[in-house]
Design a protein around this motif. Structure first.
Motif, mmCIF file in Angstrom:
data_model
loop_
_atom_site.group_PDB
_atom_site.id
_atom_site.type_symbol
_atom_site.label_atom_id
_atom_site.label_comp_id
_atom_site.label_asym_id
_atom_site.label_seq_id
_atom_site.Cartn_x
_atom_site.Cartn_y
_atom_site.Cartn_z
ATOM 1 N N ASP A 22 0.833 -1.194 0.000
ATOM 2 C CA ASP A 22 0.000 0.000 0.000
ATOM 3 C C ASP A 22 0.874 1.252 0.000
ATOM 4 O O ASP A 22 2.099 1.179 0.102
ATOM 5 C CB ASP A 22 -0.919 -0.005 1.217
ATOM 6 N N ALA A 23 0.229 2.398 -0.105
ATOM 7 C CA ALA A 23 0.963 3.662 -0.152
ATOM 8 C C ALA A 23 1.652 3.931 1.180
ATOM 9 O O ALA A 23 1.049 3.793 2.244
ATOM 10 C CB ALA A 23 0.004 4.802 -0.488
ATOM 11 N N ALA A 24 2.921 4.324 1.144
ATOM 12 C CA ALA A 24 3.696 4.636 2.346
ATOM 13 C C ALA A 24 4.454 5.934 2.114
ATOM 14 O O ALA A 24 5.046 6.153 1.052
ATOM 15 C CB ALA A 24 4.657 3.505 2.684
ATOM 16 N N VAL A 25 4.442 6.795 3.137
ATOM 17 C CA VAL A 25 5.066 8.120 3.060
ATOM 18 C C VAL A 25 5.902 8.327 4.317
ATOM 19 O O VAL A 25 5.446 8.029 5.418
ATOM 20 C CB VAL A 25 4.002 9.236 2.955
ATOM 21 N N LEU A 26 7.120 8.828 4.153
ATOM 22 C CA LEU A 26 7.961 9.195 5.294
ATOM 23 C C LEU A 26 7.998 10.711 5.413
ATOM 24 O O LEU A 26 8.176 11.426 4.420
ATOM 25 C CB LEU A 26 9.376 8.631 5.137
ATOM 26 N N ILE A 27 7.831 11.185 6.656
ATOM 27 C CA ILE A 27 7.781 12.617 6.952
ATOM 28 C C ILE A 27 9.017 13.012 7.746
ATOM 29 O O ILE A 27 9.436 12.286 8.647
ATOM 30 C CB ILE A 27 6.507 12.939 7.776
ATOM 31 N N ASP A 28 9.613 14.171 7.422
ATOM 32 C CA ASP A 28 10.806 14.615 8.129
ATOM 33 C C ASP A 28 10.433 15.473 9.336
ATOM 34 O O ASP A 28 9.257 15.649 9.659
ATOM 35 C CB ASP A 28 11.780 15.339 7.186
ATOM 36 N N SER A 29 11.442 16.010 10.005
ATOM 37 C CA SER A 29 11.225 16.729 11.256
ATOM 38 C C SER A 29 10.432 18.025 11.081
ATOM 39 O O SER A 29 9.899 18.562 12.038
ATOM 40 C CB SER A 29 12.575 17.051 11.916
ATOM 41 N N ARG A 30 10.343 18.547 9.868
ATOM 42 C CA ARG A 30 9.567 19.762 9.608
ATOM 43 C C ARG A 30 8.121 19.472 9.234
ATOM 44 O O ARG A 30 7.344 20.391 9.006
ATOM 45 C CB ARG A 30 10.204 20.576 8.480
ATOM 46 N N GLY A 31 7.766 18.174 9.134
ATOM 47 C CA GLY A 31 6.433 17.806 8.683
ATOM 48 C C GLY A 31 6.329 17.727 7.177
ATOM 49 O O GLY A 31 5.235 17.581 6.630
ATOM 50 N N ALA A 32 7.465 17.812 6.477
ATOM 51 C CA ALA A 32 7.474 17.742 5.017
ATOM 52 C C ALA A 32 7.629 16.300 4.559
ATOM 53 O O ALA A 32 8.213 15.464 5.252
ATOM 54 C CB ALA A 32 8.616 18.588 4.446
ATOM 55 N N VAL A 33 7.116 16.004 3.366
ATOM 56 C CA VAL A 33 7.252 14.671 2.790
ATOM 57 C C VAL A 33 8.701 14.464 2.374
ATOM 58 O O VAL A 33 9.254 15.249 1.603
ATOM 59 C CB VAL A 33 6.301 14.502 1.589
ATOM 60 N N LEU A 34 9.296 13.395 2.886
ATOM 61 C CA LEU A 34 10.696 13.090 2.598
ATOM 62 C C LEU A 34 10.823 12.006 1.542
ATOM 63 O O LEU A 34 11.572 12.146 0.577
ATOM 64 C CB LEU A 34 11.395 12.648 3.889
ATOM 65 N N SER A 66 11.395 6.210 -4.920
ATOM 66 C CA SER A 66 11.100 7.607 -5.236
ATOM 67 C C SER A 66 11.532 8.478 -4.091
ATOM 68 O O SER A 66 11.236 8.186 -2.943
ATOM 69 C CB SER A 66 9.610 7.787 -5.489
ATOM 70 N N ARG A 67 12.278 9.548 -4.367
ATOM 71 C CA ARG A 67 12.679 10.517 -3.354
ATOM 72 C C ARG A 67 12.046 11.847 -3.706
ATOM 73 O O ARG A 67 11.941 12.206 -4.864
ATOM 74 C CB ARG A 67 14.211 10.686 -3.310
ATOM 75 N N SER A 104 17.471 16.094 8.402
ATOM 76 C CA SER A 104 16.230 15.972 7.639
ATOM 77 C C SER A 104 15.782 14.527 7.531
ATOM 78 O O SER A 104 15.086 14.160 6.595
ATOM 79 C CB SER A 104 16.434 16.554 6.229
ATOM 80 N N GLY A 105 16.191 13.677 8.466
ATOM 81 C CA GLY A 105 15.823 12.273 8.407
ATOM 82 C C GLY A 105 14.357 12.040 8.714
ATOM 83 O O GLY A 105 13.632 12.922 9.174
ATOM 84 N N ALA A 106 13.914 10.809 8.460
ATOM 85 C CA ALA A 106 12.507 10.451 8.646
ATOM 86 C C ALA A 106 12.145 10.443 10.126
ATOM 87 O O ALA A 106 12.891 9.960 10.966
ATOM 88 C CB ALA A 106 12.247 9.087 8.028
ATOM 89 N N ARG A 107 10.969 10.990 10.456
ATOM 90 C CA ARG A 107 10.470 11.018 11.830
ATOM 91 C C ARG A 107 9.119 10.318 11.968
ATOM 92 O O ARG A 107 8.775 9.855 13.044
ATOM 93 C CB ARG A 107 10.323 12.466 12.322
ATOM 94 N N VAL A 108 8.344 10.254 10.880
ATOM 95 C CA VAL A 108 6.989 9.690 10.942
ATOM 96 C C VAL A 108 6.736 8.861 9.685
ATOM 97 O O VAL A 108 7.101 9.270 8.580
ATOM 98 C CB VAL A 108 5.930 10.814 11.054
ATOM 99 N N PRO A 162 6.577 20.343 0.549
ATOM 100 C CA PRO A 162 5.763 19.200 0.137
ATOM 101 C C PRO A 162 5.177 18.495 1.350
ATOM 102 O O PRO A 162 5.904 17.900 2.144
ATOM 103 C CB PRO A 162 6.761 18.315 -0.616
ATOM 104 N N SER A 163 3.881 18.600 1.546
ATOM 105 C CA SER A 163 3.236 18.009 2.709
ATOM 106 C C SER A 163 1.897 17.419 2.303
ATOM 107 O O SER A 163 1.331 17.760 1.269
ATOM 108 C CB SER A 163 3.048 19.059 3.815
#
Length: 430
Positions: free
Chosen positions: A221-233, A419-420, A323-327, A257-258
Motif C-alpha cells: 500500500d501507499a507509504a510516506v515518510l515525513i521529516d522533522s519539519r512535517g514535510a514529505v521526505l 522515489s525521493r 532531515s531524516g525520517a520522523r513519521v 511538500p506536505s
C-alpha cells in the motif's frame, strides 16, 4: 605530558576531563587539554567528528587548550523546539534551564549577526555591565564562573533561521587573556567547522537512508515518510500513484511538500495528527490520534490513514537539524486492495474487465446504486454484470461474492522503483 595507553577493546567509556586520540589499534587518553599541543587537539577534534559521543570530552580538552572555564556546541532553533546543547565541563541542570528560558539572552542575539567562521568576543558586542545585573547572569553565568564568551558561528547550524556554533566561556581572571584565548580558538576554527560538518555526514550514513526507502518500497500500500519539519521526505511507488490521483488526499506544495486532504476539516485532523506524531518522535508525551479516514470525492470507499512516530536515530545529537525520517504514514485504499484480489478472481474464473470492476466494488462494500454512480453507468448494466459474476463464480449473492474475493491472497509484487522527494516528488533514475 601524562598518557594512559589502553587497548581499544578495553576502552568502553571516556573521561569527561580528557580528550581522546587514536593511533592504529590503540587509543591514547590525554588527561588534560592544557598538556596537549595543537596537533593533539586537532586529532581529538576529528576523532569526535566520526564518533559523536566523544564531543563532550573533546570540548573539555579544547577548553583547557584555549584557556577557558567551559564550552559547548549549541543549536538554538527559531521556535525553540529541537534546540540542543553539547556540554564541555558545564552543569547539566543549568544546561536544561538555559534551553528552557534563556536562549534569547543578549549574547545569543548579538551572535546572530556574526558571520560563520569569525570568532566573536561577547563582551565587545553587548552591554556587559547590564547583563551582569540580569536574571540570565545570576542563573546561568555566575554559578559557572562565566564572565565572557568566545563564539564561533557554524554555517550548518545557522540553517532554517536558527543560530548555532561553538562557544567557549571565560572566567573573570581568564578574560584578562581573552585575546590569546581567541587566537588559539581561531587556529582551531577551520578544523572545528570541518569536524562538525563531518559529524553531520557520519550521522546521515549511520542513519542508513537507503534502508527506510527499501522498507517503504516493500509495502504494497501507499507509504510516506515525513521529516522533522512535517514535510514529505520519501514516497513509495504506490503513494506516488495515489497522490497523483488527488482523490481526497494530495501533495500540497504551498510552502513545503506536505500531505493535505481536500475536505478542510479532515486536512486539519491530518495535520494535527502528524504534528502530534512529530512531538512523540522527539520524546514528548502528548495525546495522539494515530488513525483516521479520508473521504474521496469520487465516491469510492475512504482511505484509511495510519500514522506512526519513528524512534530517534542511534546517533541523535544532530537530530534537531537533520532531515531524516520522523513519521511513517501508511495509506490504505480498501478499493484498490479488493481490486487486486478481484483481478486474481478474473484469472481464475475468466471474468471480463467490466465484470472484474463490478466485483471489486462489491468486494469493497459498495451496493449496486453506488457502483452505478461511481462508474457512471446504469443500474441495469450493473445488475447484468453482477449476474454474470454470480454465474461464473458459482455464488448466489453480493455478500457471498465479497467473501470469495476477501478469501483470495494478493499476489506478491515486484519491488517498486524508489522515489525521493527532496522537495519534489520524482522517481529515482536508474
Amino acid at each position: 605530558m601524562t598518557l594512559a595507553i589502553l587497548p581499544l577493546l578495553r576502552l568502553l567509556g571516556s573521561n569527561r576531563n580528557g580528550a581522546i586520540v587514536a593511533f592504529g589499534g590503540t587509543i591514547i587518553v590525554k588527561t588534560s587539554g592544557a598538556d596537549m599541543d595543537h596537533v593533539d587537539i586537532v586529532d581529538a577534534v576529528y576523532q569526535a567528528a566520526v564518533r559523536s559521543e566523544l564531543w563532550p570530552d573533546t570540548l573539555c580538552a579544547i577548553v583547557d587548550y584555549v584557556g577557558a572555564v567551559a564550552g559547548n556546541i549549541v543549536y538554538q532553533a527559531p521556535d525553540g523546539r529541537g534546540s540542543f546543547l553539547i556540554p564541555g565541563r558545564m552543569r547539566e541542570d543549568l544546561n536544561a534551564l538555559y534551553l528552557q528560558h534563556y536562549t534569547g539572552n543578549p549574547y545569543a542575539r548579538a551572535f546572530e549577526k556574526v558571520r560563520p567562521g569569525e570568532i566573536a568576543v561577547g563582551n565587545k558586542l553587548i552591554d556587559a555591565e547590564a547583563v551582569r545585573h540580569s536574571a540570565f547572569y545570576a542563573d546561568i553565568c555566575e554559578p559557572q564562573n562565566i564572565f565572557n564568551q568566545l563564539f564561533l558561528p557554524h554555517a550548518s547550524l545557522h540553517e532554517r533561521g536558527g543560530i548555532g556554533g561553538v562557544a567557549l566561556f571565560l572566567s573573570r581572571q581568564q578574560d584578562e587573556h581573552a585575546a590569546e584565548a581567541a587566537a588559539r580558538f581561531e587556529r582551531l576554527s577551520p578544523h572545528m567547522a570541518r569536524a562538525i560538518d563531518l559529524s553531520f555526514q557520519v550521522n546521515r550514513i549511520a542513519s542508513a537512508p537507503e534502508l527506510p526507502q527499501r522498507l517503504i518500497d516493500a509495502i504494497a500500500d501507499a507509504a510516506v515518510l515525513i521529516d522533522s519539519r512535517g514535510a514529505v521526505l520519501l514516497l513509495n511507488a504506490a503513494a506516488e500513484t495515489l497522490l497523483k490521483q488527488a482523490d481526497g488526499i494530495f501533495l500540497s506544495r504551498s510552502e513545503k511538500p506536505s500531505l493535505a486532504a481536500q475536505i478542510p476539516e479532515t486536512s486539519t485532523r491530518l495535520a494535527n495528527a502528524i504534528r502530534q506524531a512529530l512531538l512523540i518522535a522527539d520524546g514528548e508525551d502528548t495525546p495522539f490520534e494515530g488513525a483516521l479516514s479520508i473521504s474521496r470525492p469520487s465516491g469510492l470507499p475512504p482511505y484509511l490513514v495510519m500514522i506512526t512516530p519513528l524512534a530517534p536515530t542511534a546517533v541523535s545529537i544532530w537530530d534537531a537539524i537533520d532531515s531524516g525520517a520522523r513519521v511513517l504514514i501508511h495509506i490504505v485504499d480498501p478499493e484498490a486492495k479488493t481490486r487486486r484480489q478481484a483481478q486474481q478472481l478474473q484469472h481464475i474464473f475468466g471474468l471480463t474487465e467490466a465484470e472484474t470492476r463490478i466485483a471489486a466494488l462489491i468486494g469493497s462494500g459498495m451496493n449496486l446504486p453506488e457502483i452505478a454512480r461511481v462508474l457512471g453507468i446504469s443500474s441495469n448494466t450493473v445488475k447484468t454484470h453482477t449476474g454474470r459474476c454470480f454465474g461464473k463464480t458459482g455464488v448466489r449473492s453480493q455478500a457471498a461474492l465479497a467473501r470469495l474475493i476477501a478469501s483470495i491472497p494478493i499476489a506478491g509484487n515486484r519491488p517498486a522503483t524508489p522515489s525521493r522527494t527532496n522537495g519534489k516528488s520524482r522517481p529515482r533514475q536508474s
